[in-house]
Design an enzyme around this catalytic site. Structure first.
Site, PDB file in Angstrom:
ATOM      1  N   GLU A 350       0.844  -1.196   0.000  1.00  0.00           N
ATOM      2  CA  GLU A 350       0.000   0.000   0.000  1.00  0.00           C
ATOM      3  C   GLU A 350       0.876   1.240   0.000  1.00  0.00           C
ATOM      4  O   GLU A 350       1.759   1.383   0.863  1.00  0.00           O
ATOM      5  CB  GLU A 350      -0.909   0.035   1.231  1.00  0.00           C
ATOM      6  CG  GLU A 350      -2.008  -1.008   1.248  1.00  0.00           C
ATOM      7  CD  GLU A 350      -2.925  -0.873   2.460  1.00  0.00           C
ATOM      8  OE1 GLU A 350      -3.966  -1.552   2.476  1.00  0.00           O
ATOM      9  OE2 GLU A 350      -2.601  -0.091   3.387  1.00  0.00           O
ATOM     10  N   CYS A 351       0.640   2.136  -0.917  1.00  0.00           N
ATOM     11  CA  CYS A 351       1.244   3.466  -0.959  1.00  0.00           C
ATOM     12  C   CYS A 351       2.773   3.396  -0.923  1.00  0.00           C
ATOM     13  O   CYS A 351       3.399   3.179  -1.953  1.00  0.00           O
ATOM     14  CB  CYS A 351       0.684   4.316   0.182  1.00  0.00           C
ATOM     15  SG  CYS A 351       0.837   6.096  -0.106  1.00  0.00           S
TER      16      CYS A 351
END
Length: 460
Positions: A350-351
């Site tokens: 994520e991210c």
């Protein structure tokens, strides 16, 4: 699951808007109450990862998030009860709000706001008020905040950035007129602040010694300026918490078998490596709990320092953080980058994890597992998202709907893969590449517990 009522004292620290001093007061309260010998449970409204780090440092137990958008309103009170119960039952819970008291998801009439969470957990509100350039009008502001939603009980005010003793007297007299007690007053000359960055405060893990000093100073400040007995009385006015405690084992349906299809039953859970350290600080406490409940052995690793993945790693989770602040150090750990590039198990990113798996970040070489480059920009991408899974992956099934949020100042080129991870706002986002699922979208697995179960099952 526990279902009897629990008289858990609790209070929500809120404000009319961002920047009034909620984090200062909430963190200081946690530290000051802990010094009194109380076991304090720290919580944060919304998807914030950084404030809970300071809360956890002050309270001596993990800070946890309460976000109706990410987990569903029906799980908010159970998650509060769970967080206040482990590792030991708390004497009091302090819940820091987000933005202004009534600010929530855009266009949703206060959904996921601090006020919404206060009603879900049936807790009184302690309003922090920046009194800079305000006099008697501060009482009108508080009165409006209290009257806007009659379900929200504003039980007291802490005056912040008070200019002088005369200013404080004026404010106290005005608030007495509207029947709202003042439980503390902080002078603008003694306020303590933690260093900030482009996405907010600098995470605790990046500056541990300095963070300890900041938290200690905040506890000193609140102990000297706030009536702690009055705050505890307000917290004790909350009725018993009747919601059953959230249970990660029940949420995932118990441990899953990771034996090969048709093969013998596994005698030990698979190791799931979870990125940690200063560059990857964004993680919800429930993620590890759900993985463990599904039968995994959760093993943290630090991409800045560890030369390889933990022994026996079968899957990898790389959450958010600030890799852009550590790009050179991440690039310098060539051995781990090469291992991740060749790793053939499931990977969820994520991210920050998305950026780390790419070929480069601001020109610094990363893992090269995904064919993308990333760079910092001056534009902030921020907000809740309603997404649809665009493909099957180790954690999703095509067509599933999830709620998440984005929070970044970087972009990738390309913006999505040939097989994207999600579709939302009329566009494709993220990457599904073999057994890799990576995107900017942050998802709270307490709202999507099947993700943990699927990831552990995918280890076979």
């Amino acid at each position: 699951m526990v279902s009897t009522g629990w008289a858990l004292p609790r209070v929500v620290v809120a404000a009319p808007a961002s920047g009034h001093g909620k984090t200062t007061v909430a963190t200081g309260l946690l530290g000051a109450l802990r010094r009194r010998g109380l076991t304090v449970s720290p919580h944060k409204v919304g998807p914030d990862y950084i404030d809970p780090g300071y809360h956890g440092l002050a309270a001596g137990r993990p800070g946890r998030n309460l976000d109706p958008w990410l987990v569903g309103p029906e799980r908010v009170a159970p998650l509060l009860r769970h967080g206040a119960s482990v590792p030991t039952p708390a004497d009091v819970a302090v819940i820091e709000g987000v933005m202004g008291l009534h600010d929530g998801a855009v266009g949703r009439r206060g959904y996921a706001s601090t006020a919404h969470v206060a009603t879900l957990v049936d807790a009184p509100v302690l309003l922090v008020l920046d009194t800079t350039a305000q006099g008697r009008s501060a009482a009108a502001l508080v009165l409006g905040m209290r009257a806007f939603d009659e379900r929200v009980r504003v039980g007291g005010v802490i005056l912040n950035r008070v200019g002088s003793p005369r200013h404080e007297t004026l404010l106290r007299d005005a608030l007495a007129e509207v029947g709202v007690p003042v439980l503390g007053a902080v002078s603008r000359s003694v306020e303590v602040a933690a260093p900030s960055r482009h996405l907010g405060l600098v995470p605790v893990a990046e500056r541990a010694p300095e963070s300890l000093a900041v938290v200690a100073a905040l506890a000193d400040l609140v102990a000297a300026t706030v009536d702690l007995d009055a705050v505890l009385d307000l917290a004790r006015s909350a009725p018993p918490l009747t919601a059953p405690a959230w249970d990660p084992v029940a949420a995932v349906g118990g441990p899953v078998s990771t034996a090969p299809v048709g093969g013998p039953t596994s005698t030990g859970g698979p190791t799931v490596a979870v990125a940690a350290g200063a560059a990857f600080t964004f993680s919800y406490a429930e993620t590890a709990e759900l993985l463990a409940a599904a039968g995994a052995t959760v093993a943290p690793f630090d991409p800045l320092r560890d030369p390889g993945l933990p022994a026996g790693t079968r899957a990898v989770v790389i959450g958010g953080g600030f890799p852009e602040a550590h790009a050179d150090a991440l690039a310098g750990n060539a051995a781990l980058r090469a291992e991740l590039a060749a790793f053939d198990g499931p990977v969820v990113a994520e991210c920050a994890g998305l950026l780390y798996l790419g070929r480069s970040l601001d020109g610094a070489p990363m893992c090269g597992r995904l064919d993308l480059t990333a760079r910092m920009t001056g534009r902030l991408t921020l907000g809740y998202r309603e997404a649809v899974a665009a493909a099957d992956s180790p954690v999703t099934r095509a067509g599933e709907r999830v709620r998440g949020h984005e929070f970044h100042r970087t972009v990738t080129d390309p913006g999505h893969g040939d097989t994207p991870a999600w579709r939302f706002d009329g566009a494709a986002h993220g990457f599904v590449d073999g057994r890799v699922h990576a995107s900017y979208l942050h998802v709270h697995w307490a709202g999507q517990p099947h993700a943990a179960r699927r990831l552990v099952r995918a280890c076979r």
